[in-house]
Design a protein around this motif. Structure first.
Motif, PDB file in Angstrom:
ATOM      1  N   LEU A 114      -4.581  12.299  -5.849  1.00  0.00           N
ATOM      2  CA  LEU A 114      -4.666  13.712  -5.448  1.00  0.00           C
ATOM      3  C   LEU A 114      -5.357  13.849  -4.091  1.00  0.00           C
ATOM      4  O   LEU A 114      -4.961  14.672  -3.263  1.00  0.00           O
ATOM      5  N   LYS A 115      -6.392  13.021  -3.868  1.00  0.00           N
ATOM      6  CA  LYS A 115      -7.062  13.030  -2.556  1.00  0.00           C
ATOM      7  C   LYS A 115      -6.074  12.620  -1.469  1.00  0.00           C
ATOM      8  O   LYS A 115      -6.006  13.235  -0.407  1.00  0.00           O
ATOM      9  N   ALA A 116      -5.307  11.547  -1.751  1.00  0.00           N
ATOM     10  CA  ALA A 116      -4.334  11.053  -0.779  1.00  0.00           C
ATOM     11  C   ALA A 116      -3.283  12.120  -0.490  1.00  0.00           C
ATOM     12  O   ALA A 116      -2.901  12.345   0.663  1.00  0.00           O
ATOM     13  N   LYS A 117      -2.823  12.814  -1.541  1.00  0.00           N
ATOM     14  CA  LYS A 117      -1.791  13.845  -1.376  1.00  0.00           C
ATOM     15  C   LYS A 117      -2.293  14.966  -0.472  1.00  0.00           C
ATOM     16  O   LYS A 117      -1.572  15.430   0.412  1.00  0.00           O
ATOM     17  N   ALA A 118      -3.545  15.376  -0.684  1.00  0.00           N
ATOM     18  CA  ALA A 118      -4.106  16.460   0.127  1.00  0.00           C
ATOM     19  C   ALA A 118      -4.132  16.067   1.607  1.00  0.00           C
ATOM     20  O   ALA A 118      -3.790  16.863   2.484  1.00  0.00           O
ATOM     21  N   VAL A 119      -4.505  14.819   1.874  1.00  0.00           N
ATOM     22  CA  VAL A 119      -4.568  14.334   3.258  1.00  0.00           C
ATOM     23  C   VAL A 119      -3.167  14.272   3.857  1.00  0.00           C
ATOM     24  O   VAL A 119      -2.925  14.736   4.981  1.00  0.00           O
ATOM     25  N   MET A 120      -2.208  13.697   3.088  1.00  0.00           N
ATOM     26  CA  MET A 120      -0.834  13.566   3.599  1.00  0.00           C
ATOM     27  C   MET A 120      -0.184  14.931   3.788  1.00  0.00           C
ATOM     28  O   MET A 120       0.529  15.150   4.770  1.00  0.00           O
ATOM     29  N   ASP A 121      -0.452  15.855   2.853  1.00  0.00           N
ATOM     30  CA  ASP A 121       0.118  17.202   2.978  1.00  0.00           C
ATOM     31  C   ASP A 121      -0.387  17.905   4.238  1.00  0.00           C
ATOM     32  O   ASP A 121       0.288  18.758   4.793  1.00  0.00           O
ATOM     33  N   ALA A 122      -1.611  17.520   4.662  1.00  0.00           N
ATOM     34  CA  ALA A 122      -2.183  18.104   5.882  1.00  0.00           C
ATOM     35  C   ALA A 122      -1.660  17.392   7.131  1.00  0.00           C
ATOM     36  O   ALA A 122      -2.075  17.695   8.250  1.00  0.00           O
ATOM     37  N   THR A 125       0.824  -1.214   0.000  1.00  0.00           N
ATOM     38  CA  THR A 125       0.000   0.000   0.000  1.00  0.00           C
ATOM     39  C   THR A 125       0.856   1.261   0.000  1.00  0.00           C
ATOM     40  O   THR A 125       0.493   2.248  -0.627  1.00  0.00           O
ATOM     41  N   GLY A 126       1.999   1.221   0.685  1.00  0.00           N
ATOM     42  CA  GLY A 126       2.886   2.391   0.688  1.00  0.00           C
ATOM     43  C   GLY A 126       3.351   2.729  -0.717  1.00  0.00           C
ATOM     44  O   GLY A 126       3.288   3.883  -1.158  1.00  0.00           O
ATOM     45  N   ASP A 127       3.801   1.705  -1.456  1.00  0.00           N
ATOM     46  CA  ASP A 127       4.256   1.914  -2.841  1.00  0.00           C
ATOM     47  C   ASP A 127       3.115   2.414  -3.717  1.00  0.00           C
ATOM     48  O   ASP A 127       3.299   3.300  -4.555  1.00  0.00           O
ATOM     49  N   MET A 128       1.935   1.811  -3.537  1.00  0.00           N
ATOM     50  CA  MET A 128       0.784   2.200  -4.370  1.00  0.00           C
ATOM     51  C   MET A 128       0.359   3.640  -4.097  1.00  0.00           C
ATOM     52  O   MET A 128       0.002   4.367  -5.018  1.00  0.00           O
ATOM     53  N   LEU A 129       0.400   4.023  -2.819  1.00  0.00           N
ATOM     54  CA  LEU A 129       0.050   5.407  -2.467  1.00  0.00           C
ATOM     55  C   LEU A 129       0.996   6.383  -3.148  1.00  0.00           C
ATOM     56  O   LEU A 129       0.557   7.358  -3.772  1.00  0.00           O
ATOM     57  N   ARG A 130       2.302   6.095  -3.036  1.00  0.00           N
ATOM     58  CA  ARG A 130       3.285   6.991  -3.660  1.00  0.00           C
ATOM     59  C   ARG A 130       3.087   7.045  -5.175  1.00  0.00           C
ATOM     60  O   ARG A 130       3.142   8.119  -5.773  1.00  0.00           O
ATOM     61  N   VAL A 178      -8.352   1.773   0.060  1.00  0.00           N
ATOM     62  CA  VAL A 178      -9.090   0.744  -0.691  1.00  0.00           C
ATOM     63  C   VAL A 178      -9.312   1.212  -2.130  1.00  0.00           C
ATOM     64  O   VAL A 178      -9.220   0.414  -3.073  1.00  0.00           O
ATOM     65  N   GLY A 179      -9.550   2.507  -2.323  1.00  0.00           N
ATOM     66  CA  GLY A 179      -9.705   3.051  -3.681  1.00  0.00           C
ATOM     67  C   GLY A 179      -8.435   2.879  -4.497  1.00  0.00           C
ATOM     68  O   GLY A 179      -8.477   2.542  -5.687  1.00  0.00           O
ATOM     69  N   ILE A 180      -7.290   3.074  -3.860  1.00  0.00           N
ATOM     70  CA  ILE A 180      -6.006   2.905  -4.551  1.00  0.00           C
ATOM     71  C   ILE A 180      -5.780   1.438  -4.900  1.00  0.00           C
ATOM     72  O   ILE A 180      -5.351   1.113  -6.014  1.00  0.00           O
ATOM     73  N   VAL A 181      -6.116   0.529  -3.962  1.00  0.00           N
ATOM     74  CA  VAL A 181      -6.008  -0.907  -4.252  1.00  0.00           C
ATOM     75  C   VAL A 181      -6.947  -1.264  -5.405  1.00  0.00           C
ATOM     76  O   VAL A 181      -6.574  -1.990  -6.332  1.00  0.00           O
ATOM     77  N   ALA A 182      -8.175  -0.727  -5.367  1.00  0.00           N
ATOM     78  CA  ALA A 182      -9.172  -1.015  -6.414  1.00  0.00           C
ATOM     79  C   ALA A 182      -8.663  -0.598  -7.789  1.00  0.00           C
ATOM     80  O   ALA A 182      -8.797  -1.350  -8.767  1.00  0.00           O
ATOM     81  N   ASP A 183      -8.068   0.587  -7.882  1.00  0.00           N
ATOM     82  CA  ASP A 183      -7.511   1.055  -9.161  1.00  0.00           C
ATOM     83  C   ASP A 183      -6.348   0.166  -9.598  1.00  0.00           C
ATOM     84  O   ASP A 183      -6.237  -0.209 -10.765  1.00  0.00           O
ATOM     85  N   ARG A 184      -5.484  -0.180  -8.628  1.00  0.00           N
ATOM     86  CA  ARG A 184      -4.258  -0.920  -8.966  1.00  0.00           C
ATOM     87  C   ARG A 184      -4.556  -2.321  -9.488  1.00  0.00           C
ATOM     88  O   ARG A 184      -3.896  -2.800 -10.408  1.00  0.00           O
ATOM     89  N   ILE A 185      -5.549  -3.005  -8.920  1.00  0.00           N
ATOM     90  CA  ILE A 185      -5.814  -4.380  -9.345  1.00  0.00           C
ATOM     91  C   ILE A 185      -6.507  -4.453 -10.702  1.00  0.00           C
ATOM     92  O   ILE A 185      -6.661  -5.534 -11.254  1.00  0.00           O
ATOM     93  N   VAL A 236      -0.001   9.123  -6.055  1.00  0.00           N
ATOM     94  CA  VAL A 236       0.278  10.549  -5.860  1.00  0.00           C
ATOM     95  C   VAL A 236       1.143  11.059  -7.016  1.00  0.00           C
ATOM     96  O   VAL A 236       0.848  12.103  -7.618  1.00  0.00           O
ATOM     97  N   ASP A 237       2.203  10.306  -7.350  1.00  0.00           N
ATOM     98  CA  ASP A 237       3.101  10.709  -8.440  1.00  0.00           C
ATOM     99  C   ASP A 237       2.373  10.784  -9.778  1.00  0.00           C
ATOM    100  O   ASP A 237       2.655  11.662 -10.593  1.00  0.00           O
ATOM    101  N   ALA A 238       1.429   9.845  -9.995  1.00  0.00           N
ATOM    102  CA  ALA A 238       0.709   9.806 -11.268  1.00  0.00           C
ATOM    103  C   ALA A 238      -0.392  10.859 -11.329  1.00  0.00           C
ATOM    104  O   ALA A 238      -0.940  11.133 -12.405  1.00  0.00           O
ATOM    105  N   GLY A 239      -0.716  11.443 -10.176  1.00  0.00           N
ATOM    106  CA  GLY A 239      -1.749  12.483 -10.160  1.00  0.00           C
ATOM    107  C   GLY A 239      -3.149  11.958 -10.454  1.00  0.00           C
ATOM    108  O   GLY A 239      -3.988  12.691 -10.958  1.00  0.00           O
ATOM    109  N   THR A 240      -3.397  10.671 -10.116  1.00  0.00           N
ATOM    110  CA  THR A 240      -4.743  10.125 -10.318  1.00  0.00           C
ATOM    111  C   THR A 240      -5.710  10.833  -9.374  1.00  0.00           C
ATOM    112  O   THR A 240      -5.296  11.475  -8.397  1.00  0.00           O
ATOM    113  N   GLU A 241      -6.997  10.682  -9.640  1.00  0.00           N
ATOM    114  CA  GLU A 241      -8.007  11.346  -8.803  1.00  0.00           C
ATOM    115  C   GLU A 241      -7.834  10.941  -7.337  1.00  0.00           C
ATOM    116  O   GLU A 241      -7.786  11.778  -6.443  1.00  0.00           O
ATOM    117  N   ILE A 242      -7.703   9.632  -7.108  1.00  0.00           N
ATOM    118  CA  ILE A 242      -7.553   9.158  -5.722  1.00  0.00           C
ATOM    119  C   ILE A 242      -6.174   9.529  -5.175  1.00  0.00           C
ATOM    120  O   ILE A 242      -6.030   9.825  -3.994  1.00  0.00           O
TER     121      ILE A 242
END
Length: 197
Positions: free
Chosen positions: A47-55, A31-36, A65-72, A39-45
């Motif tokens: 960008l949401k993750a980046k906003a949360v982490m930046d805060a 999940t750590g790799d997928m999150l990064r 779960v959304g990131i896992v859903a996209d990745r699979i 964020v790097d790819a600028g996908t919709e989810i």
């Protein structure tokens, strides 16, 4: 083949995940790799993750779960995947189940690494000593005190997943203290057993 590897830090999940990837042509999803990556790819989810982490906040289960859903859905995951480090809580496990149901997918097995925690601490100390001797950087979590804290966190949050998956008839245990090849053999036996159910 869709698998979850469960067990405390240092149990050997990463090592065995790499072997499963090579042998079965599936992908390891951290999940750590997928999150990064999201964020790097600028996908919709992402960008949401980046906003949360930046805060300075933790990313919600819904986002993970959304990131896992996209990745699979990506082509390299069509043969299956092994989840390493997720789910960590019952709420995440339930969210994962719902997401997989929506995609008409299901997990094949959950492999739990049973370990002697004090021996694990010894493993971590040895790994740190070997890294120092080889002139390599020591991982910051290869410190016995930090490692014991991580074990406590694991027991507090993730240990509840064993009964959750046992109740669903999906949990298979392996001796995580056995030699690496023996652990691999036990995992393969568990996968064969799960495929007969």
């Amino acid at each position: 083949m869709r698998l979850i590897l469960l067990g405390p830090p240092g149990a050997g999940k990463g090592t065995q995940a790499e072997r499963l990837v090579r042998k079965h042509g599936i992908v390891q999803l951290s999940t750590g790799d997928m999150l990064r990556a999201a964020v790097d790819a600028g996908t919709e989810i992402g960008l949401k993750a980046k906003a949360v982490m930046d805060a300075g906040q933790l990313v919600s289960d819904e986002i993970v779960v959304g990131i896992v859903a996209d990745r699979i859905e990506e082509p390299d995951a069509h043969n299956g995947f092994v989840l390493d480090g997720f789910p960590r809580t019952i709420a995440q496990a339930e969210a994962l189940d719902r997401m997989l149901d929506d995609k008409r997918m299901q997990l094949d097995a959950v492999i739990e690494f049973q370990v002697d925690e004090e021996a694990l601490v010894g493993r971590i100390v040895k790994r740190a000593d070997e890294a120092k001797a080889a002139g390599k950087p020591v991982r910051k979590d290869d410190n016995p005190d930090v490692f014991r804290r991580r074990l406590q966190e694991f027991r507090a949050m993730t240990a509840a997943l064993s009964p959750y998956y046992r109740a669903r008839g999906m949990l298979h245990t392996v001796d995580g203290m056995a030699p690496i090849d023996s652990v691999e053999t036990a995992i393969e036996a568990a996968i064969r057993q799960a495929s007969k159910v």
